[in-house]
Design a protein around this motif. Sequence first.
Motif, short mmCIF file in Angstrom:
data_model
loop_
_atom_site.label_atom_id
_atom_site.label_comp_id
_atom_site.label_asym_id
_atom_site.label_seq_id
_atom_site.Cartn_x
_atom_site.Cartn_y
_atom_site.Cartn_z
N TYR A 296 27.55 118.10 -28.63
CA TYR A 296 28.45 118.32 -27.50
C TYR A 296 29.11 117.00 -27.12
O TYR A 296 28.68 115.92 -27.54
N ASP A 297 30.15 117.08 -26.30
CA ASP A 297 30.93 115.89 -25.95
C ASP A 297 30.13 114.87 -25.17
O ASP A 297 30.29 113.66 -25.36
N THR A 298 29.28 115.35 -24.24
CA THR A 298 28.51 114.43 -23.42
C THR A 298 27.03 114.80 -23.43
O THR A 298 26.67 115.95 -23.73
N LEU A 299 26.20 113.83 -23.07
CA LEU A 299 24.76 114.08 -22.99
C LEU A 299 24.45 115.08 -21.87
O LEU A 299 23.56 115.91 -22.01
N GLU A 301 26.31 117.57 -20.83
CA GLU A 301 26.62 118.93 -21.29
C GLU A 301 25.53 119.45 -22.22
O GLU A 301 25.11 120.62 -22.11
#
Length: 482
Positions: A296-299, A301
């Motif tokens: 995913y794009d960020t931790l 998320e």
Amino acid sequence: MNYKMMGRLLAQILIVEAVFMIPALIISLVGGEQQAVKGFIGTFIIIAVVAGILLGLCRGGRKGFYAREGMASVAVCWIVMSILGCLPFYLSREIPSYIDAFFEIVSGFTTTGASILPEVESLSKGILYWRSFSHWVGGMGVLVFLLAIVPADEKNSGFTMHLLRAESPGPDVGKLVPRMRKTASILYIIYIVLTILNIIFLLMGDMPVFDAVCTAFGTAGTGGFGVRNDSIAGYSPYIQNVCTVFMMLFGVNFSCYFLLLMKQVRSVLVDEELRLYLGLFLGSVILILLDLRGFYDTLGEALRHAAFQVASIMTTTGFATTDFDLWPSFSKSILLCLMVVGACAGSTGGGMKCARFLLLVKSLKRNIRKFIHPQRVQVVRCNNRIIGERVLENTNIYLTAYVLIVLVSFLLVSLDGFSITTNFSAVLACFNNIGPGLEAVGPTCNYSSYSVLSKLVLIFDMLAGRLEIFPILTLLSSRRYT
């Protein structure tokens, strides 16, 4: 077998079921959903006829009620309740196949959440409400509800205890208070309060009222039927986090909440099953989060999706915020293991239950010690209490029946020619009352492609899983016990 007593109980259950359909009928009337209205009215008429015949035939029965009657009554009530409860789907023609309608309502009542519908947003609101409310009814159990509102006959030879033990999930069911009717009332009060709190928190996230109510029903019953095709994925991160918290809350043994109300906080903190439940959740989230690095794009998320799906699978709710079938194999394997373990005993969750898993591990350790030191007396303790041999024996019998049913169901379902992963996860998902499995029955798919035989097998699995196997096996048994 006390058939007249069982018949009277079934009639009462059908009357309660009809009453539960009234809000769905009102929603259909207000929304001008004519086909749904016809479906509910037709169902009311059929239920009234069946209940009337049962009450007429079962007058004057003796009061004695034993364990076998309790087990058989629960199984019969759930089956007949499902046979008639699916009629609004079928009579309204919103689900034109009766077997499919039967599958859908059994999935609802057993809080499984497995669906044959390719998309749900075309359903009328009245039908959607009844579909979601079936989770709430099945979560705590309609017989427990009946025990909470109907005065018990003191001469009724264990009537309430046998029913509560047969319907309540877990390896052992005890009393919160001396009177079983009051115990049932306390359970439902806690259940209702938590459901209302869930609705309030969802509304605070600007969720539409209808969506909030139906989502809370699915969360409370740990069922998973949603009102959108993408389940919970289309809602805000706040709503997803609220669902995560409440799924975990409904997966806790309700006796813990009672102990908190009695200010016995220490008893809750040292509860071994609760600690195992929370430990499995945290450990699984951490392992999946590490496995999803870069997915995913960020931790943040990744953490949100990992926590949500672990809570959803572990509590056997079955909601989804992402297509976890696309996750790496290690993460999917963790979810598959959590399907088996399930939530706490005495909760609305399914699966084997953390309490049974704990007892099996402790029993295994005890047997190893006995093998090394055969002369030493070895006992199994849980929460500083010695566990009786009868409870351990029942746990082992449950495990044996569990494995046999899963294997036979897997073989029968495999006749349809789907992949091994699809078929095995479908059986596990239905038997453990979870809903979505992997591959062709994953979170973005459904069970509509299975044959009639496979659907009937999975219906049996859902009922056997929700009723903890023994009531269904008692009903099928030809032996007579007193």
